[in-house]
Design a protein around this motif. Structure first.
Motif, PDB file in Angstrom:
ATOM      1  N   PRO A  64       0.795  -1.225   0.000  1.00 50.56           N
ATOM      2  CA  PRO A  64       0.000   0.000   0.000  1.00 50.56           C
ATOM      3  C   PRO A  64       0.830   1.280   0.000  1.00 50.56           C
ATOM      4  O   PRO A  64       0.362   2.319  -0.450  1.00 50.56           O
ATOM      5  CB  PRO A  64      -0.829  -0.116   1.287  1.00 50.56           C
ATOM      6  N   MET A  65       2.070   1.204   0.478  1.00 46.11           N
ATOM      7  CA  MET A  65       2.903   2.412   0.489  1.00 46.11           C
ATOM      8  C   MET A  65       3.253   2.852  -0.925  1.00 46.11           C
ATOM      9  O   MET A  65       3.129   4.028  -1.270  1.00 46.11           O
ATOM     10  CB  MET A  65       4.199   2.202   1.296  1.00 46.11           C
ATOM     11  N   LEU A  66       3.681   1.916  -1.771  1.00 46.99           N
ATOM     12  CA  LEU A  66       3.999   2.281  -3.148  1.00 46.99           C
ATOM     13  C   LEU A  66       2.749   2.657  -3.932  1.00 46.99           C
ATOM     14  O   LEU A  66       2.798   3.534  -4.794  1.00 46.99           O
ATOM     15  CB  LEU A  66       4.764   1.159  -3.854  1.00 46.99           C
ATOM     16  N   LEU A  67       1.637   2.019  -3.628  1.00 51.25           N
ATOM     17  CA  LEU A  67       0.376   2.391  -4.271  1.00 51.25           C
ATOM     18  C   LEU A  67       0.020   3.839  -3.931  1.00 51.25           C
ATOM     19  O   LEU A  67      -0.288   4.637  -4.818  1.00 51.25           O
ATOM     20  CB  LEU A  67      -0.756   1.459  -3.841  1.00 51.25           C
ATOM     21  N   ALA A  68       0.101   4.178  -2.663  1.00 50.44           N
ATOM     22  CA  ALA A  68      -0.216   5.548  -2.239  1.00 50.44           C
ATOM     23  C   ALA A  68       0.753   6.547  -2.857  1.00 50.44           C
ATOM     24  O   ALA A  68       0.347   7.623  -3.314  1.00 50.44           O
ATOM     25  CB  ALA A  68      -0.186   5.641  -0.715  1.00 50.44           C
ATOM     26  N   SER A  69       2.019   6.195  -2.910  1.00 51.81           N
ATOM     27  CA  SER A  69       3.020   7.083  -3.492  1.00 51.81           C
ATOM     28  C   SER A  69       2.752   7.313  -4.978  1.00 51.81           C
ATOM     29  O   SER A  69       2.788   8.447  -5.465  1.00 51.81           O
ATOM     30  CB  SER A  69       4.421   6.490  -3.284  1.00 51.81           C
ATOM     31  N   ALA A  70       2.490   6.237  -5.705  1.00 52.60           N
ATOM     32  CA  ALA A  70       2.225   6.349  -7.145  1.00 52.60           C
ATOM     33  C   ALA A  70       0.963   7.163  -7.405  1.00 52.60           C
ATOM     34  O   ALA A  70       0.957   8.049  -8.273  1.00 52.60           O
ATOM     35  CB  ALA A  70       2.105   4.956  -7.763  1.00 52.60           C
ATOM     36  N   CYS A  71      -0.085   6.897  -6.661  1.00 50.93           N
ATOM     37  CA  CYS A  71      -1.342   7.632  -6.860  1.00 50.93           C
ATOM     38  C   CYS A  71      -1.193   9.097  -6.451  1.00 50.93           C
ATOM     39  O   CYS A  71      -1.756   9.985  -7.085  1.00 50.93           O
ATOM     40  CB  CYS A  71      -2.484   6.952  -6.110  1.00 50.93           C
ATOM     41  N   GLY A  72      -0.422   9.349  -5.414  1.00 52.99           N
ATOM     42  CA  GLY A  72      -0.159  10.736  -5.010  1.00 52.99           C
ATOM     43  C   GLY A  72       0.602  11.493  -6.081  1.00 52.99           C
ATOM     44  O   GLY A  72       0.301  12.658  -6.367  1.00 52.99           O
ATOM     45  N   ASP A  73       1.582  10.838  -6.698  1.00 52.37           N
ATOM     46  CA  ASP A  73       2.336  11.472  -7.782  1.00 52.37           C
ATOM     47  C   ASP A  73       1.418  11.781  -8.969  1.00 52.37           C
ATOM     48  O   ASP A  73       1.488  12.862  -9.549  1.00 52.37           O
ATOM     49  CB  ASP A  73       3.493  10.575  -8.229  1.00 52.37           C
ATOM     50  N   ILE A  74       0.556  10.847  -9.306  1.00 50.83           N
ATOM     51  CA  ILE A  74      -0.369  11.063 -10.424  1.00 50.83           C
ATOM     52  C   ILE A  74      -1.316  12.212 -10.102  1.00 50.83           C
ATOM     53  O   ILE A  74      -1.559  13.080 -10.940  1.00 50.83           O
ATOM     54  CB  ILE A  74      -1.140   9.764 -10.746  1.00 50.83           C
ATOM     55  N   ALA A  75      -1.847  12.250  -8.890  1.00 54.32           N
ATOM     56  CA  ALA A  75      -2.747  13.341  -8.491  1.00 54.32           C
ATOM     57  C   ALA A  75      -2.037  14.682  -8.604  1.00 54.32           C
ATOM     58  O   ALA A  75      -2.606  15.663  -9.106  1.00 54.32           O
ATOM     59  CB  ALA A  75      -3.249  13.117  -7.062  1.00 54.32           C
ATOM     60  N   ASP A  76      -0.788  14.745  -8.163  1.00 50.90           N
ATOM     61  CA  ASP A  76      -0.015  15.978  -8.247  1.00 50.90           C
ATOM     62  C   ASP A  76       0.179  16.387  -9.706  1.00 50.90           C
ATOM     63  O   ASP A  76       0.028  17.561 -10.055  1.00 50.90           O
ATOM     64  CB  ASP A  76       1.336  15.806  -7.552  1.00 50.90           C
ATOM     65  N   ARG A  77       0.494  15.441 -10.565  1.00 55.39           N
ATOM     66  CA  ARG A  77       0.679  15.738 -11.995  1.00 55.39           C
ATOM     67  C   ARG A  77      -0.622  16.242 -12.619  1.00 55.39           C
ATOM     68  O   ARG A  77      -0.613  17.183 -13.409  1.00 55.39           O
ATOM     69  CB  ARG A  77       1.188  14.507 -12.740  1.00 55.39           C
ATOM     70  N   LEU A  78      -1.738  15.618 -12.284  1.00 52.80           N
ATOM     71  CA  LEU A  78      -3.026  16.060 -12.822  1.00 52.80           C
ATOM     72  C   LEU A  78      -3.328  17.482 -12.361  1.00 52.80           C
ATOM     73  O   LEU A  78      -3.756  18.331 -13.154  1.00 52.80           O
ATOM     74  CB  LEU A  78      -4.144  15.102 -12.383  1.00 52.80           C
ATOM     75  N   TYR A  79      -3.094  17.744 -11.098  1.00 55.06           N
ATOM     76  CA  TYR A  79      -3.353  19.077 -10.549  1.00 55.06           C
ATOM     77  C   TYR A  79      -2.472  20.131 -11.214  1.00 55.06           C
ATOM     78  O   TYR A  79      -2.926  21.203 -11.588  1.00 55.06           O
ATOM     79  CB  TYR A  79      -3.144  19.068  -9.033  1.00 55.06           C
ATOM     80  N   ARG A  80      -1.187  19.820 -11.384  1.00 56.01           N
ATOM     81  CA  ARG A  80      -0.270  20.783 -12.009  1.00 56.01           C
ATOM     82  C   ARG A  80      -0.641  21.054 -13.467  1.00 56.01           C
ATOM     83  O   ARG A  80      -0.477  22.171 -13.960  1.00 56.01           O
ATOM     84  CB  ARG A  80       1.176  20.310 -11.883  1.00 56.01           C
ATOM     85  N   LYS A  87      -3.294  28.792 -16.579  1.00 52.73           N
ATOM     86  CA  LYS A  87      -2.220  29.789 -16.492  1.00 52.73           C
ATOM     87  C   LYS A  87      -2.073  30.345 -15.073  1.00 52.73           C
ATOM     88  O   LYS A  87      -2.055  31.541 -14.843  1.00 52.73           O
ATOM     89  CB  LYS A  87      -2.436  30.898 -17.514  1.00 52.73           C
ATOM     90  N   ARG A  88      -1.970  29.395 -14.140  1.00 54.36           N
ATOM     91  CA  ARG A  88      -1.708  29.739 -12.742  1.00 54.36           C
ATOM     92  C   ARG A  88      -0.426  29.051 -12.319  1.00 54.36           C
ATOM     93  O   ARG A  88      -0.199  27.892 -12.638  1.00 54.36           O
ATOM     94  CB  ARG A  88      -2.848  29.261 -11.847  1.00 54.36           C
ATOM     95  N   TYR A  89       0.366  29.782 -11.579  1.00 52.65           N
ATOM     96  CA  TYR A  89       1.638  29.216 -11.136  1.00 52.65           C
ATOM     97  C   TYR A  89       1.406  28.134 -10.092  1.00 52.65           C
ATOM     98  O   TYR A  89       1.874  27.028 -10.223  1.00 52.65           O
ATOM     99  CB  TYR A  89       2.548  30.318 -10.579  1.00 52.65           C
ATOM    100  N   GLY A  90       0.684  28.473  -9.070  1.00 53.78           N
ATOM    101  CA  GLY A  90       0.225  27.516  -8.080  1.00 53.78           C
ATOM    102  C   GLY A  90       1.275  26.896  -7.182  1.00 53.78           C
ATOM    103  O   GLY A  90       2.405  26.699  -7.579  1.00 53.78           O
ATOM    104  N   PRO A  91       0.870  26.577  -5.962  1.00 50.27           N
ATOM    105  CA  PRO A  91       1.770  25.954  -4.997  1.00 50.27           C
ATOM    106  C   PRO A  91       1.775  24.432  -5.072  1.00 50.27           C
ATOM    107  O   PRO A  91       2.428  23.787  -4.281  1.00 50.27           O
ATOM    108  CB  PRO A  91       1.184  26.421  -3.663  1.00 50.27           C
ATOM    109  N   GLY A  92       1.049  23.843  -5.964  1.00 45.94           N
ATOM    110  CA  GLY A  92       0.925  22.397  -5.972  1.00 45.94           C
ATOM    111  C   GLY A  92      -0.031  21.957  -4.880  1.00 45.94           C
ATOM    112  O   GLY A  92      -0.716  22.772  -4.259  1.00 45.94           O
ATOM    113  N   LEU A  93      -0.072  20.678  -4.631  1.00 47.68           N
ATOM    114  CA  LEU A  93      -1.022  20.144  -3.660  1.00 47.68           C
ATOM    115  C   LEU A  93      -0.571  20.302  -2.211  1.00 47.68           C
ATOM    116  O   LEU A  93      -1.275  19.886  -1.308  1.00 47.68           O
ATOM    117  CB  LEU A  93      -1.298  18.670  -3.958  1.00 47.68           C
ATOM    118  N   LYS A  94       0.590  20.918  -1.995  1.00 47.10           N
ATOM    119  CA  LYS A  94       1.063  21.087  -0.611  1.00 47.10           C
ATOM    120  C   LYS A  94       0.200  22.063   0.170  1.00 47.10           C
ATOM    121  O   LYS A  94       0.171  22.036   1.381  1.00 47.10           O
ATOM    122  CB  LYS A  94       2.516  21.545  -0.585  1.00 47.10           C
TER     123      LYS A  94
END
Length: 164
Positions: A64-80, A87-94
């Motif tokens: 589950p740790m790698l699953l959460a990490s992979a899904c978190g990375d994908i969510a961050d990429r989608l958000y960015r 056309k927003r600079y944005g702070p990312g999901l942090k």
């Protein structure tokens, strides 16, 4: 398209000067217009989602740790990508309120759907993230034609055959 510099640029956009605003106003004017070249560069940097198929492997191997990490990375990429489309600079999901923003260019109910994808079982999460990715690729095709979305979809949709 460095995420830390994009975060800094958003800080300038949101900055409220204390005292003499001359310096901050000069910096703000430099980032007031989000360049189209930056938009394409941010999308190019965050759009490629490799090895999406691995979510099944992480589930099969009870990791589950790698699953959460992979899904978190994908969510961050989608958000960015959505930030760049708008056309927003944005702070990312942090930022705790990151998903509370309103976007003109985004999948319908994007924030709720992205958040909700982390409250369901892995297969449903993967399906939700895949659906969001497909919708965002459609938006990129429509709004940023300089990006090769056909290649990005091919990479995202690739699935390695299971090991025998």
């Amino acid at each position: 398209p460095d995420p830390l510099l994009l975060n800094f640029a958003q800080g300038l956009v949101d900055a409220l000067p204390v005292g003499d605003a001359t310096r901050i106003d000069a910096w703000k004017s430099r980032v007031a217009t989000y360049p189209e070249q930056l938009q394409a560069a941010v999308i190019e940097r965050t759009a490629q989602i490799d090895h999406f198929w691995r979510w099944r492997m992480f589930v099969d191997r009870s990791n589950p740790m790698l699953l959460a990490s992979a899904c978190g990375d994908i969510a961050d990429r989608l958000y960015r990508k959505v930030l760049a489309l708008n056309k927003r600079y944005g702070p990312g999901l942090k930022s705790p309120g990151a998903l509370d923003q309103r976007f003109e260019i985004a999948p319908v109910d994007f924030p709720a759907r992205l958040r909700g994808s982390f409250a369901v079982p892995p297969a449903e999460q993967a399906a939700a993230l895949a659906e969001l990715a497909a919708e965002i690729y459609d938006l990129i095709e429509r709004h940023v034609p300089a990006v090769d979305v056909v290649r990005l979809r091919r990479i995202f949709e690739y699935a390695r055959a299971p090991a025998a």
